[in-house]
Design a protein around this motif. Structure first.
Motif, PDB file in Angstrom:
ATOM      1  N   ALA A  93       6.817  -6.825   8.320  1.00  0.00           N
ATOM      2  CA  ALA A  93       8.321  -6.759   7.828  1.00  0.00           C
ATOM      3  C   ALA A  93       8.370  -5.467   6.743  1.00  0.00           C
ATOM      4  O   ALA A  93       9.361  -4.894   7.121  1.00  0.00           O
ATOM      5  N   HIS A  94       7.217  -5.392   6.137  1.00  0.00           N
ATOM      6  CA  HIS A  94       7.542  -4.045   5.197  1.00  0.00           C
ATOM      7  C   HIS A  94       7.449  -2.553   6.164  1.00  0.00           C
ATOM      8  O   HIS A  94       8.311  -1.687   5.947  1.00  0.00           O
ATOM      9  N   ARG A  95       6.724  -2.601   7.317  1.00  0.00           N
ATOM     10  CA  ARG A  95       6.521  -1.571   8.152  1.00  0.00           C
ATOM     11  C   ARG A  95       7.768  -1.530   8.834  1.00  0.00           C
ATOM     12  O   ARG A  95       8.516  -0.419   9.071  1.00  0.00           O
ATOM     13  N   LEU A  96       8.849  -2.501   9.353  1.00  0.00           N
ATOM     14  CA  LEU A  96       9.755  -2.395   9.792  1.00  0.00           C
ATOM     15  C   LEU A  96      10.749  -2.046   8.953  1.00  0.00           C
ATOM     16  O   LEU A  96      11.682  -1.335   9.508  1.00  0.00           O
ATOM     17  N   ARG A  97      10.753  -2.438   7.730  1.00  0.00           N
ATOM     18  CA  ARG A  97      11.677  -1.868   6.794  1.00  0.00           C
ATOM     19  C   ARG A  97      11.878  -0.629   6.662  1.00  0.00           C
ATOM     20  O   ARG A  97      12.948   0.453   6.510  1.00  0.00           O
ATOM     21  N   ALA A 121      21.576  -2.634   5.292  1.00  0.00           N
ATOM     22  CA  ALA A 121      20.681  -3.315   4.440  1.00  0.00           C
ATOM     23  C   ALA A 121      20.158  -4.845   4.896  1.00  0.00           C
ATOM     24  O   ALA A 121      18.949  -5.077   4.727  1.00  0.00           O
ATOM     25  N   ASN A 122      20.989  -5.558   5.500  1.00  0.00           N
ATOM     26  CA  ASN A 122      20.754  -6.992   6.067  1.00  0.00           C
ATOM     27  C   ASN A 122      19.735  -6.876   7.157  1.00  0.00           C
ATOM     28  O   ASN A 122      18.838  -7.677   7.343  1.00  0.00           O
ATOM     29  N   ILE A 123      19.855  -5.630   8.186  1.00  0.00           N
ATOM     30  CA  ILE A 123      19.016  -5.256   9.255  1.00  0.00           C
ATOM     31  C   ILE A 123      17.702  -4.879   8.681  1.00  0.00           C
ATOM     32  O   ILE A 123      16.507  -5.725   9.186  1.00  0.00           O
ATOM     33  N   ALA A 124      17.642  -4.207   7.409  1.00  0.00           N
ATOM     34  CA  ALA A 124      16.376  -3.772   7.008  1.00  0.00           C
ATOM     35  C   ALA A 124      15.540  -4.829   6.252  1.00  0.00           C
ATOM     36  O   ALA A 124      14.719  -4.806   5.991  1.00  0.00           O
ATOM     37  N   THR A 125      16.548  -6.091   5.811  1.00  0.00           N
ATOM     38  CA  THR A 125      15.728  -7.125   5.067  1.00  0.00           C
ATOM     39  C   THR A 125      15.494  -8.163   5.551  1.00  0.00           C
ATOM     40  O   THR A 125      14.288  -8.608   6.166  1.00  0.00           O
ATOM     41  N   GLU A 126      16.633  -8.867   6.102  1.00  0.00           N
ATOM     42  CA  GLU A 126      16.399 -10.248   6.769  1.00  0.00           C
ATOM     43  C   GLU A 126      16.014 -10.124   7.958  1.00  0.00           C
ATOM     44  O   GLU A 126      15.085 -11.008   8.684  1.00  0.00           O
ATOM     45  N   ASP A 127      16.477  -9.145   8.884  1.00  0.00           N
ATOM     46  CA  ASP A 127      15.807  -9.191  10.377  1.00  0.00           C
ATOM     47  C   ASP A 127      14.364  -8.682  10.456  1.00  0.00           C
ATOM     48  O   ASP A 127      13.717  -9.080  11.128  1.00  0.00           O
ATOM     49  N   ALA A 128      14.043  -7.577   9.432  1.00  0.00           N
ATOM     50  CA  ALA A 128      12.797  -7.595   9.379  1.00  0.00           C
ATOM     51  C   ALA A 128      11.788  -8.503   8.987  1.00  0.00           C
ATOM     52  O   ALA A 128      10.932  -8.631   9.530  1.00  0.00           O
ATOM     53  N   LYS A 129      12.396  -9.391   8.054  1.00  0.00           N
ATOM     54  CA  LYS A 129      11.719 -10.702   7.620  1.00  0.00           C
ATOM     55  C   LYS A 129      11.374 -11.542   8.782  1.00  0.00           C
ATOM     56  O   LYS A 129      10.302 -12.135   9.003  1.00  0.00           O
ATOM     57  N   ARG A 130      12.357 -11.682   9.672  1.00  0.00           N
ATOM     58  CA  ARG A 130      12.297 -12.673  10.673  1.00  0.00           C
ATOM     59  C   ARG A 130      11.311 -12.184  11.567  1.00  0.00           C
ATOM     60  O   ARG A 130      10.727 -12.932  12.359  1.00  0.00           O
ATOM     61  N   VAL A 131      11.424 -10.796  12.010  1.00  0.00           N
ATOM     62  CA  VAL A 131      10.601 -10.208  12.991  1.00  0.00           C
ATOM     63  C   VAL A 131       9.104 -10.393  12.529  1.00  0.00           C
ATOM     64  O   VAL A 131       7.934 -10.769  13.261  1.00  0.00           O
ATOM     65  N   GLY A 132       8.818 -10.049  11.035  1.00  0.00           N
ATOM     66  CA  GLY A 132       7.302 -10.334  10.535  1.00  0.00           C
ATOM     67  C   GLY A 132       6.895 -11.651  10.647  1.00  0.00           C
ATOM     68  O   GLY A 132       5.769 -11.975  10.918  1.00  0.00           O
TER      69      GLY A 132
END
Length: 580
Positions: A93-97, A121-132
């Motif tokens: 998730a961190h790398r995707l953010r 901001a939502n894509i960089a946080t919530e979506d990255a978290k879900r992919v992680g």
């Protein structure tokens, strides 16, 4: 899923591949844990057969000791697998953010087009978290599959019909779970889009809160957000219903499969085909299988949501570039010939420039010259600034810097040599001094301090410093909301001047200050920019009065050129644009 599905799968594969070491470690430990869990019912059955049925106390104690050792291993393997999974999930998730933010901030731009800041901001946080979270789902899925396989093998050894029932029923159950995850995947994508839109609108409204209150538009703003938030709520509830429906159906199907296992096992025990211990093992294994099968329901939901979020991340990462990065020419900003700190000015030329409202614009600006540009149409100024800052490439013609077209230079080189400071530039959270020196070139402490003092004075920011309790160390909130409009504008101007770029383009830098301060700033800009090339895109008489010459743009073309006083007396269109 959306047309971005292949790109979304690529994002997922890359996220897993980058964390393959932790995923592999977590999967191995998870497989060991599930194998141990599956063997517990077998050990209990052996203890019952030898210790209870046969009355072998030493045998009973032996199997109980082995069972205790297995539980110790289960504890360590579970913690190790969970730790590796969490590390993989959080790191992915961190790398995707980082990648999303890097793409948004990339010099060539384009990722922000059509998206609100809150949405990004939502894509960089919530979506990255879900992919992680997909990395954790893979670990759990592999471990659960291992548990099912071991359970099936054990049941085959106990009874061929029981093992066959699990081996045939589990793939069917997984296939049905995959089919049920499709509606959830589609609805999760819609849910994330609506949630991002609601976040974007909220951030937009908060940023403009002072303006909304000033014009009495709070009711309209509240109505707009209520509508967007309602749509987000509806999408979230639809996704929740899809997830609940999937979980409910999978739970029912799992219960049916386990009931069949228990029924067949009981029938075999009644017929004498298996012993008491084997019956206990079979029933306990059937109960154990609830865990892996339930985990598969969760894994399917996580994968569905992860695919939807990956597609949204892929849309940002693969967004069309607003401009090409351009080759790196290896040029460096030259030093001043007179030995003074900072670079000299560079010549700037517009050759047949056509873009949006601009029509074949030709303009030559000598090195070190201060030129004012007046536009009768604000759209002309906007198009010019975008081309000069290389936020876009012109439809025709070219912008040349020191004899080289901007498109032939790397974006980093262009931005280092030519700075476009727009009038609505934002400030950042930090101190006032940190905002001013954010882009200032490095140098000796004494020279740097003298330069900062000079730009604070030139932009009249020194007056702002004196009014703040902590002076230049005063805290500035995000977007400079802790300052007034005039104070923000002065700090932004000071930041632009402190960058000491060879070519500086200022767009209406004094619209929020009083007339006396504006005259002082005009003089300060002229003094602090001596020897550098400066372009003032403004209709301010005070600023135009200090320019070496002024160019009037009308209809996207040069309509007149000369000194400020000369144009005031000789050009009616100029008088209307500047003095009206």
């Amino acid at each position: 899923m959306s047309k971005a599905d292949p790109r979304g799968r690529r994002v997922l594969r890359r996220a897993v591949r980058e964390q393959r070491r932790d995923v592999a470690l977590g999967a191995v430990l998870g497989m060991g844990h599930q194998t141990g869990e599956a063997l517990v019912p077998v050990l209990i059955g052996l203890a019952i057969d030898e210790g209870v049925v046969d009355g072998d106390v030493p045998g009973l104690l032996l199997w109980l000791g082995i069972l205790a050792a297995v539980y110790v291993g289960l504890s360590f393997s579970f913690r190790g697998s969970a730790r590796a999974g969490e590390r993989a999930s959080l790191t992915a998730a961190h790398r995707l953010r980082t990648k999303v933010i890097g793409r948004v901030l990339a010099p060539e731009g384009g990722a922000e087009e059509g998206r609100l800041p809150g949405e990004l901001a939502n894509i960089a946080t919530e979506d990255a978290k879900r992919v992680g979270a997909v990395t954790m789902a893979l670990i759990v899925g592999i471990a659960s599959a291992t548990g099912l396989a071991v359970g099936a093998v054990v049941l085959l050894r106990v009874s061929f019909p029981l093992g066959l029932l699990v081996l045939l029923g589990t793939p069917l159950l997984l296939w049905l779970g995959h089919l049920l995850s499709k509606p959830l995947e589609r609805r999760s994508e819609t849910e994330q889009e609506q949630a991002a839109m609601a976040s974007g609108v909220a951030a937009d409204l908060v940023a403009g809160l002072r303006v909304l209150k000033g014009i009495g538009a709070e009711p309209a703003a509240v109505h707009r957000y209520r509508r967007i938030s309602g749509q987000s709520l509806t999408a979230t509830l639809r996704a929740a219903r899809a997830e609940a429906w999937q979980n409910a159906v999978v739970t029912i199907l799992t219960g049916v499969l386990l009931a069949l296992v228990a029924l067949v096992g009981g029938r075999l025990a009644a017929d004498g085909d298996i012993g008491i211990g084997e019956l206990v093992s079979s029933v306990a294994l059937a109960l154990f299988l609830i865990g892996p099968l339930s985990e598969f329901s969760w894994v399917n939901a996580e994968l569905a949501q992860g695919r939807a979020s990956a597609a949204r991340i892929a849309d940002v990462l693969d967004a069309d570039r607003a401009v090409s990065p351009g080759p790196s020419s290896g040029r460096t900003v030259p030093l001043r010939a007179d030995g003074r700190p900072g670079p000299p000015g560079l010549p700037l030329r517009l050759r047949g420039l056509s873009h949006e409202t601009l029509r074949g614009l030709d303009l030559d600006i000598a090195a070190g010259e201060t030129v004012g540009i007046v536009t009768t149409d604000p759209a002309d100024a906007s198009a010019l600034l975008r081309c000069l800052g290389r936020l876009c490439d012109p439809d025709a013609g070219a912008v040349e810097l020191d004899g080289t077209e901007l498109t032939a230079l790397g974006l980093a080189e262009v931005r280092a040599a030519l700075l476009v400071a727009e009038h609505d530039a934002d400030l950042f959270e930090g101190t006032l001094l940190e905002n001013v020196t954010a882009a200032a070139p490095s140098g000796a402490r004494a020279d740097r301090s003298a330069r900062v003092t000079a730009v604070l004075t030139a932009s009249a920011t020194d007056e702002v410093v004196r009014t703040l309790p902590d002076g230049a160390d005063a805290a500035v909130t995000a977007r400079g909301r802790s300052l007034s409009g005039g104070q923000r504008q002065r700090v932004a101007l000071a930041r632009a001047l402190a960058a000491d770029a060879p070519v500086l383009v200022l767009h209406e830098p004094t619209t929020a200050v009083d007339a006396v301060t504006e005259v002082r700033i005009a003089t300060g800009i002229k003094e602090v920019r001596e020897g550098r090339t400066t372009v003032l895109v403004t209709n301010s008489p005070a600023l135009l009065a200090v320019a070496d010459r002024v160019v009037l743009l009308d209809g996207g073309r040069t309509a007149a050129a000369g000194g400020h006083e000369q144009l005031v007396h000789e050009c009616a269109a100029y008088r209307t644009a500047v003095l009206a």
